[in-house]
Design a protein around this motif. Structure first.
Motif, mmCIF file in Angstrom:
data_model
loop_
_atom_site.group_PDB
_atom_site.id
_atom_site.type_symbol
_atom_site.label_atom_id
_atom_site.label_comp_id
_atom_site.label_asym_id
_atom_site.label_seq_id
_atom_site.Cartn_x
_atom_site.Cartn_y
_atom_site.Cartn_z
ATOM 1 N N LEU A 82 0.814 -1.285 -0.047
ATOM 2 C CA LEU A 82 -0.130 0.106 -0.083
ATOM 3 C C LEU A 82 0.793 1.174 0.075
ATOM 4 N N TRP A 119 2.173 1.745 -3.261
ATOM 5 C CA TRP A 119 1.271 2.146 -4.263
ATOM 6 C C TRP A 119 0.720 3.667 -4.260
ATOM 7 N N PHE A 120 0.761 3.918 -2.757
ATOM 8 C CA PHE A 120 0.408 5.546 -2.612
ATOM 9 C C PHE A 120 1.584 6.182 -3.105
ATOM 10 N N ARG A 123 1.438 6.447 -6.944
ATOM 11 C CA ARG A 123 0.064 6.481 -7.811
ATOM 12 C C ARG A 123 0.448 7.537 -8.902
ATOM 13 N N LEU A 157 -6.476 1.252 -10.332
ATOM 14 C CA LEU A 157 -7.775 0.884 -9.949
ATOM 15 C C LEU A 157 -8.891 1.754 -10.866
ATOM 16 N N ASN A 216 -8.786 4.639 -11.445
ATOM 17 C CA ASN A 216 -9.251 6.247 -11.042
ATOM 18 C C ASN A 216 -7.784 7.143 -11.332
ATOM 19 N N LEU A 232 -1.299 9.200 3.922
ATOM 20 C CA LEU A 232 -1.183 8.034 4.006
ATOM 21 C C LEU A 232 -0.143 7.212 4.176
ATOM 22 N N LEU A 236 -11.511 9.341 -3.312
ATOM 23 C CA LEU A 236 -12.036 7.926 -3.959
ATOM 24 C C LEU A 236 -11.475 6.721 -4.027
ATOM 25 N N HIS A 237 -10.168 7.004 -4.432
ATOM 26 C CA HIS A 237 -9.192 6.111 -4.463
ATOM 27 C C HIS A 237 -8.809 5.311 -3.302
ATOM 28 N N ILE A 238 -8.893 6.358 -2.314
ATOM 29 C CA ILE A 238 -8.424 5.704 -0.861
ATOM 30 C C ILE A 238 -9.597 4.705 -0.252
ATOM 31 N N THR A 293 -11.555 3.217 -2.411
ATOM 32 C CA THR A 293 -11.555 2.047 -3.244
ATOM 33 C C THR A 293 -10.509 1.037 -2.615
ATOM 34 N N VAL A 294 -9.453 1.431 -2.156
ATOM 35 C CA VAL A 294 -8.579 0.724 -1.738
ATOM 36 C C VAL A 294 -8.915 0.034 -0.369
ATOM 37 N N ILE A 325 -11.374 -2.603 -1.318
ATOM 38 C CA ILE A 325 -10.743 -3.904 -1.750
ATOM 39 C C ILE A 325 -10.209 -4.670 -0.536
#
Lengths: 384, 389
Positions: free
Chosen positions: A110, A113-114, A117, A140, A142, A156, B5-7, B9-10, B13
């Motif tokens: 994660l 990924w963040f 992104r 995903l 987005n 995050l 939104l992407h957060i 979505t994760v 998931i």
């Protein structure tokens, strides 16, 4: 040639935890070390490490993906690995690794990924065909990328980095705990083992990052972020002092206590482990890098020479940690439970758990790292 | 909201994956798992139903009787065939019915490959093994045997089925006492300690009982290189008794003295076998002690006519009177001083001397199972009628 010595029980002729079990804590150590380094920037905001933070994070992921391979090769029947997920045993110390590893994997994936992104979205916009589809899945679906999203992502990453530090310590501390809690093994049984493992993990993580960073920059002839390297090398110096001192203090404490086990451990250190522990791990690969890093940390001189010394010292410390794992894992099994004899071990060159396979296993994460660098370069290809 | 939104979505998931994992776990978890502990209970039944593939040595003996007899006689009698040759289920199934068993000839062949580890797994010198268990340091053993080729296999000299060429069944080998307590020699415990008695042995050695033979042996060339127990192999069975394996087999002598390409041709003296005896017409070629007939004098004095019975006279018919205690007029356990309990049982088929329960109900069971004829081996036919009508 018969190299077994003195009193040995018949079931001690062969050692069971082979060189694969040496590699598993070694690779896990680099995972934890690299992650902690990346967190210094992401969590604690050390700007000097900005240039190395993401590279450290991805390096951590690359090693993490391969941390279990030596174990699977050692145990055989890798398809059964998922059974522990179906029938979890929360009271088993060994299965603990599975749970900690899984949690840590989620956090690192994660965080990567963040962190990446924006790059993924950029690549998605540039690519076509199958690659575009792959990037679409990766983001995903987005494509929203603005200042706000970047701010949220950064928050995050900080959160995940913060959670990841204790998990990284638990991941590698657990490996040390597994050895340290085996009270039947004279060489392993100490509550200090997990602390030694955590510090040596940080040493290996720092060393591998410095080693690769300097090597890639020298190869590509690009400018080195000297502030960052100086800081890392000082940390490497500090952490290696703590790690080696802890190891030596542990041995000194057993020696001073003069308990029954020292009688045999003394022979182990002066006999079977004389070369790998005394001469190599402590002598050549601890004292020499310590002196080298002392010079680079305390004196000011030509940058190129200094970087070369740092690079050499970090390479030597990488070997020092590998030797430490070998001396702990193999050394502990060379002593008979009778406390009166020793067995012998050589992994073999072409065996399933031999030297060639070991080298392949160590180098594969580096290849993965290189592949990642190909698509998402950590450093500029050439100086602009 | 859109920027988060992407957060979400994760997160969705992740949560979905956890839910899916929980469902998959419930669906795929073996049925009887955790019924009686952290394992699959059905596995116990499944394991019980598995066919045993390891073949019993007696099954092997049905076809390989000659090898089986050799193997049963010699020191490896307790090592089952499967230990070296593998399970053997395919081999047996193929040879019982090659057509319906659907097993190819290649699969049915048993392994016979030699590996040093195979022998050394049991016979490698280890301080932790009992000292009387045969074990070697390969390097020293080869040096002692003057083997010049370090790759020479164990089986070049020792047959796995007959490793030390015993003349009699190892389990029937002579029991030899170990002097352990004072009363092993003295009738009552002496008042003095043994170290107060001049010339009293501290540890009993061969020479303390067999002085004449040992003295003779010490004057012969063999004494420079081997000791008593090199040939008189002794296996300790308890603190005060062991078995002395009967030796003197020509094949045993040939372990050192047969000329082979991997041995030093000069030392110890070698012979070509069987050429060495082919021209000597005066000797019986089937005599297993063939070497001793001529070379006895180079070892020590021995009575080659003694055929293995340590007791004088016609022992088999007369041993009863030795077993009867002259004072109590009863058969006592004096045999057990040298022999193990089952030694008498092997001929008498019933425990000797009979225990107290035997006189009660136990003897009825024996008669029911084995018949009265067994009693008549020792007792007169009238013996039963002293109690029974």
């Amino acid at each position: 040639m018969d190299l077994t010595q003195n009193f040995l029980f018949p079931n001690e002729l062969h050692i069971y935890w082979t060189v694969m079990i040496v590699l598993y804590p070694y690779i896990t150590g680099m995972v934890a070390g690299a992650f902690i380094v990346s967190s210094f920037y992401h969590v604690f905001g050390m700007e000097k490490l900005k240039s190395i933070a993401r590279y450290a994070l991805v390096a951590s992921l690359a090693f993490l993906l391969f941390a279990t391979i030596p174990l699977l090769n050692h145990l055989g029947k890798p398809e059964r690995a998922f059974n522990i997920m179906l029938t979890p045993n929360f009271t088993s110390a060994m299965s603990g690794f599975g749970f900690v590893y899984m949690t840590y994997m989620v956090i690192v994936v994660l965080e990567v990924w963040f962190s990446y992104r924006s790059e993924f979205i950029e690549k998605f916009n540039q690519s076509t065909g199958v690659a575009k589809f792959i990037y679409k899945v990766l983001i995903l679906g987005n494509t929203n990328d603005n200042e706000n999203t970047k701010r949220y992502d950064k928050k995050l990453v900080i959160f995940l980095g913060g959670v990841g530090i204790p998990i990284a310590c638990i991941l590698h501390g657990y490996v040390g705990f597994l050895f340290g809690s085996l009270k039947a093994n004279l060489w392993w049984s100490t509550p200090l083992m997990f602390i030694i493992f955590i510090f040596s993990a940080i040493v290996s993580g720092l060393a591998v990052l410095i080693f690769l960073y300097l090597f890639v920059h020298w190869k590509r002839k690009i400018k080195i972020d000297q502030e960052s390297i100086d800081l890392l090398s000082k940390w490497l110096w500090g952490f290696m002092i703590i790690a080696v001192t802890l190891e030596l203090m542990e041995v000194l404490s057993i020696s001073y206590e003069r308990t029954a086990r020292w009688a045999i451990l003394e022979q182990l250190i002066n006999g079977k482990l004389k070369i790998s522990y005394l001469y190599l791990q402590i002598g050549l690969f601890s004292i020499v890098p310590f002196l080298m890093l002392s010079v680079t940390s305390l004196a000011k001189f030509n940058v190129k020479i200094r970087n070369f010394i740092i690079w050499l010292a970090s390479g030597m410390l990488l070997l020092q940690v590998l030797l430490m794992r070998w001396n702990v894992v193999i050394g502990g099994q060379l002593v008979s439970k009778s406390m009166r004899g020793f067995t012998e071990y050589f992994p073999g060159y072409f065996d399933k758990e031999g030297i060639i396979v070991s080298f392949l296993l160590i180098f594969t994460p580096f290849l993965l790292l290189r592949a990642f660098d190909h698509y998402f370069p950590f450093f500029p290809k050439k100086d602009k | 909201m859109r920027d988060k939104l992407h957060i979400y979505t994760v997160l969705i998931i992740l949560v979905s994956l956890i839910i899916i994992a929980a469902i998959v776990d419930t669906l795929l978890q073996p049925k009887s798992f955790n019924e009686h502990g952290h394992y699959r209970w059905d596995a116990v039944n499944e394991l019980e139903k598995q066919t045993v593939i390891n073949q019993n040595s007696k099954i092997c003996s049905e076809c390989h009787k000659d090898i089986y007899q050799l193997h049963e006689k010699d020191a490896h009698f307790s090592v089952p065939c499967v230990d070296c040759h593998g399970a053997g289920n395919l081999h047996v199934a193929y040879h019982k019915d090659s057509v319906s068993s659907n097993i190819t000839k290649e699969k049915a062949i048993l392994k016979k490959e030699f590996k040093f580890e195979g022998c050394l797994f049991c016979h490698k010198k280890l301080n932790a093994r009992p000292s009387d268990f045969p074990q070697i340091n390969q390097k020293e053993h080869y040096k002692f045997m003057h083997i010049i080729d370090s790759t020479a296999k164990c089986i070049e000299c020792h047959s796995p089925h007959e490793p030390i060429f015993l003349l009699t069944d190892s389990r029937q080998s002579r029991l030899h006492p170990i002097v352990y307590k004072c009363t092993d020699c003295h009738k009552t415990k002496p008042k003095k300690n043994f170290y107060d008695v001049a010339d009293h042995p501290k540890i009993f050695e061969c020479k303390d009982c067999h002085a004449e033979i040992v003295k003779d042996f010490n004057s012969k060339p063999h004494h420079n290189y081997v000791e008593c127990r090199t040939c008189h192999l002794f296996h300790k069975e308890s603190e005060n008794i062991g078995r002395m394996y009967k030796n003197g087999n020509a094949k045993f002598c040939l372990l050192c003295h047969e000329n082979k390409p991997f041995k030093d041709p000069k030392y110890p003296p070698k012979v070509e076998w069987p050429n060495h005896i082919s021209n000597i017409k005066s000797i019986e070629k089937t005599d297993t002690k063939i070497c001793l007939n001529c070379h006895e004098k180079q070892i020590h004095k021995m009575n080659l006519q003694l055929k293995g019975n340590p007791h004088p006279g016609n022992w088999k018919s007369e041993h009863k009177k030795f077993a009867v205690n002259k004072l109590s007029k009863k058969i006592d356990a004096s045999c057990n001083l040298c022999h193990q309990k089952d030694y008498c049982l092997s001929c008498h088929k019933v425990e000797m001397p009979h225990n107290d329960q035997f006189k009660g109900d136990d003897h009825k069971l024996v008669v029911q199972k084995k018949g009265k004829a067994l009693c008549y081996n020792c007792h007169a036919k009238e013996f039963c009628t002293t109690c029974h009508e």
